[in-house]
Design an enzyme around this catalytic site. Structure first.
Site, short mmCIF file in Angstrom:
data_model
loop_
_atom_site.label_atom_id
_atom_site.label_comp_id
_atom_site.label_asym_id
_atom_site.label_seq_id
_atom_site.Cartn_x
_atom_site.Cartn_y
_atom_site.Cartn_z
CB SER A 123 -0.83 0.37 1.50
OG SER A 123 -1.88 -0.98 1.51
CG HIS A 144 -1.59 0.11 -4.19
ND1 HIS A 144 -1.75 1.20 -3.93
CD2 HIS A 144 -1.77 -0.87 -3.47
CE1 HIS A 144 -2.23 0.89 -2.80
NE2 HIS A 144 -2.95 -0.11 -2.40
CD GLU A 156 -1.38 4.12 -6.70
OE1 GLU A 156 -2.51 4.94 -6.65
OE2 GLU A 156 -0.65 3.93 -5.57
CG ASN A 195 -3.09 4.11 -0.41
OD1 ASN A 195 -4.42 4.23 -0.11
ND2 ASN A 195 -2.67 2.73 0.70
N1 3HC Z 1 -18.03 -9.14 -4.40
C1 3HC Z 1 -18.54 -8.82 -5.19
N2 3HC Z 1 -19.53 -7.94 -5.23
C2 3HC Z 1 -19.54 -7.80 -4.42
C3 3HC Z 1 -17.97 -7.85 -3.59
C4 3HC Z 1 -17.25 -7.97 -3.72
N3 3HC Z 1 -16.14 -8.64 -2.66
N4 3HC Z 1 -18.59 -6.88 -2.25
C5 3HC Z 1 -19.99 -5.85 -2.61
N5 3HC Z 1 -20.27 -6.96 -3.66
C6 3HC Z 1 -21.16 -6.33 -4.74
C7 3HC Z 1 -22.51 -6.12 -3.67
O1 3HC Z 1 -23.66 -7.55 -3.55
C8 3HC Z 1 -23.71 -4.95 -3.78
O2 3HC Z 1 -24.35 -5.02 -5.14
P1 3HC Z 1 -25.74 -4.88 -5.37
O3 3HC Z 1 -25.73 -3.43 -5.78
O4 3HC Z 1 -25.93 -4.98 -7.12
O5 3HC Z 1 -26.40 -5.17 -4.97
C9 3HC Z 1 -22.59 -4.13 -4.10
O6 3HC Z 1 -21.75 -4.87 -4.60
C10 3HC Z 1 -22.49 -2.82 -3.62
O7 3HC Z 1 -22.20 -3.33 -2.16
P2 3HC Z 1 -23.36 -2.99 -1.08
O8 3HC Z 1 -24.87 -2.85 -1.36
O9 3HC Z 1 -22.78 -3.76 0.35
O10 3HC Z 1 -22.97 -1.42 -0.28
P3 3HC Z 1 -22.36 0.03 -0.84
O11 3HC Z 1 -23.31 0.62 -2.01
O12 3HC Z 1 -22.31 0.74 -0.34
O13 3HC Z 1 -20.96 -0.83 -1.78
C11 3HC Z 1 -18.55 -0.96 -1.45
C12 3HC Z 1 -19.67 -1.68 -1.59
C13 3HC Z 1 -18.38 -0.79 -3.10
C14 3HC Z 1 -17.55 -1.17 -1.01
C15 3HC Z 1 -18.80 0.56 -1.59
O14 3HC Z 1 -19.14 1.41 -0.22
C16 3HC Z 1 -17.29 1.37 -1.83
O15 3HC Z 1 -17.23 1.84 -2.53
N6 3HC Z 1 -16.84 1.44 -0.63
C17 3HC Z 1 -14.94 2.52 -1.05
C18 3HC Z 1 -14.46 2.04 -1.12
C19 3HC Z 1 -13.01 2.45 -0.78
O16 3HC Z 1 -12.79 4.18 -0.83
N7 3HC Z 1 -12.24 1.60 -1.26
C20 3HC Z 1 -10.32 1.64 -1.21
C21 3HC Z 1 -10.07 1.78 0.07
S1 3HC Z 1 -8.60 2.64 -0.03
C22 3HC Z 1 -7.49 1.14 -0.13
O17 3HC Z 1 -7.84 -0.06 -0.74
C23 3HC Z 1 -5.81 1.07 -0.31
C24 3HC Z 1 -5.21 -0.25 -0.13
O18 3HC Z 1 -3.71 -0.03 0.20
C25 3HC Z 1 -5.47 -0.87 1.32
#
Ligand code: 3HC
Length: 382
Positions: A123, A144, A156, A195
């Site tokens: 990350s 990444h 990335e 990040n």
């Molecule tokens: N596999 C398949 N489908 C999935 C899934 C998975 N693992 N997780 C969620 N989904 C699907 C759900 O089934 C749902 O489908 P639907 O709309 O058809 O019912 C859809 O995705 C949306 O999920 P939810 O209804 O549970 O909830 P959200 O609408 O809030 O979506 C999210 C979830 C996509 C995670 C959204 O909240 C989001 O975009 N959050 C921000 C995530 C983010 O910012 N990530 C970056 C983090 S930083 C990082 O990663 C850095 C690293 O270095 C650690």
């Protein structure tokens, strides 16, 4: 090697990121091996892949036949050497501890075919330092992914000091084959793009709690009301408080003491409350995703402060030549998380002078040098 030569991808780690990356590789049609240190971790990763494929099947994004073929294409291992022995491309996703990453790279280097590219999903950490543990640093690269890897589009592609252009190109092309949006990171710098640009937000979130300015739910409710899919504290829980903590320590060590993790964050780590993965963090996740009460929104919290510190940090990347252009930064920020707009797109609407003034005020209010506006932000000629 060309991207067409990649047939088998080995993923080191079956946790949040490892299982997600393995799934992305399966979806792109590759043969995959997934390895973790104990059978139960590997089994858990595989069952998470199955659950996720089930969701995609329900939504008719894949067919039952696709699902079966993908599950036939994955093999799991505990032994590191066995897992990489005939891999063309290896992606490491083990915890963010430099010594551990180096040990893993040393072992992969010894066992993987000579032509294989070795990528790290780190990350924040130096790709150059990770590569130094191998005898093929020109074939070591950062790749990444973002959490959840199966849904987030950004990848990335990070150039270590010795990474060859050929390795960069194959990795970039592989990300395209995986249906992702790759962004080239030309300099190996702490936190890369996404990040790094979000890191000052963590400082602000820490001060907001420490100084009793607002409770996490009040900020999250406000940010959800203005259209974010997750509030920033909820996102910390989602990604893992351990990840937030290790990142803060690394940033504090390498960039500025301003990034020192909060005492409350350390207390959560000590208590084993790591967020979603343990069922409890800032929120209770034991019954699934927390319900954020939107009526608790802190209405006088102005989201523009978050944009200001993001844009300011992004200008540091332009000044340092880490990324080619402001457009590339916007592309990364839109595709890495749930934001609809990139920081520079937003900045144009708000005005660089206003953002510089906000940064100046925040720097003074919280005595945080990281918030001080850059010359580029003050001049606004981006
Ligand atoms: N596999 C398949 N489908 C999935 C899934 C998975 N693992 N997780 C969620 N989904 C699907 C759900 O089934 C749902 O489908 P639907 O709309 O058809 O019912 C859809 O995705 C949306 O999920 P939810 O209804 O549970 O909830 P959200 O609408 O809030 O979506 C999210 C979830 C996509 C995670 C959204 O909240 C989001 O975009 N959050 C921000 C995530 C983010 O910012 N990530 C970056 C983090 S930083 C990082 O990663 C850095 C690293 O270095 C650690």
């Amino acid at each position: 090697m060309k991207v067409e030569d990649i047939k088998k991808i080995a993923v080191m780690g079956a946790g949040d990121m490892g299982h997600g990356i393995a799934e992305v590789a399966l979806l792109a049609g590759y043969k995959v091996t997934m390895r973790d240190i104990e059978q139960r971790f590997v089994d858990r990763g595989l069952s998470r892949i199955k659950e996720s494929l089930e969701k995609l099947l329900e939504k008719q994004k894949i067919t039952e036949d696709n699902k079966k073929a993908m599950l036939a294409n994955i093999e799991t291992f505990v032994d590191i050497a066995e897992s990489v022995t005939d891999a063309d491309f290896v992606i490491e996703a083990v915890p963010e501890v430099m010594d551990l990453k180096k040990q893993v790279f040393q072992a992969i280097d010894a066992a993987a075919p000579r032509h294989a590219i070795l990528a790290s999903n780190t990350s924040n950490m130096s790709v150059t330092e990770i590569a130094s543990a191998t005898k093929r640093p020109e074939q070591v690269v950062g790749m990444h992914f973002f959490n959840p890897a199966v849904l987030m589009k950004l990848v990335e592609v990070i150039k270590g000091e010795k990474t060859s252009e050929a390795t960069m190109q194959v990795t970039y092309d592989l990300a395209l084959k995986m249906n992702k949006v790759p962004v080239r990171v030309e300099k190996d710098s702490i936190g890369f793009v996404y990040n790094r640009i979000n890191a000052p937000t963590a400082i602000l979130l820490r001060h907001i709690v420490e100084k009793g300015i607002a409770a996490p739910e009040e900020i999250d409710a406000k940010m959800k009301k203005v259209g974010m899919p997750m509030g920033p504290y909820e996102l910390m829980d989602y990604v893992g408080l351990d990840v937030a903590y290790h990142s803060a320590c690394y940033f504090a060590d390498k960039l500025s003491r301003d990034y020192e993790p909060a005492n409350w964050l350390k207390a959560k780590i000590d208590a084993g409350e790591l967020g979603k993965k343990t069922g409890k963090g800032i929120y209770d996740w034991s019954k699934g995703r927390p319900e954020i009460d939107l009526s608790r929104a802190k209405e006088d919290f102005d989201p523009t402060v978050l944009i200001a510190i993001q844009v300011n940090e992004a200008t540091k990347l332009l000044e340092g030549g880490v990324v080619e252009s402001a457009d590339e930064i916007d592309k990364a920020m839109i595709n890495g998380g749930g934001a609809g707009f990139g920081p520079f797109q937003l900045a144009k609407g708000i005005g660089y002078d206003k953002l510089a003034k906000i940064c100046d005020e925040l720097a003074q209010k919280f005595s945080v040098k990281v918030f001080e506006p850059t010359e580029t932000l003050k001049k606004g000629n981006i």
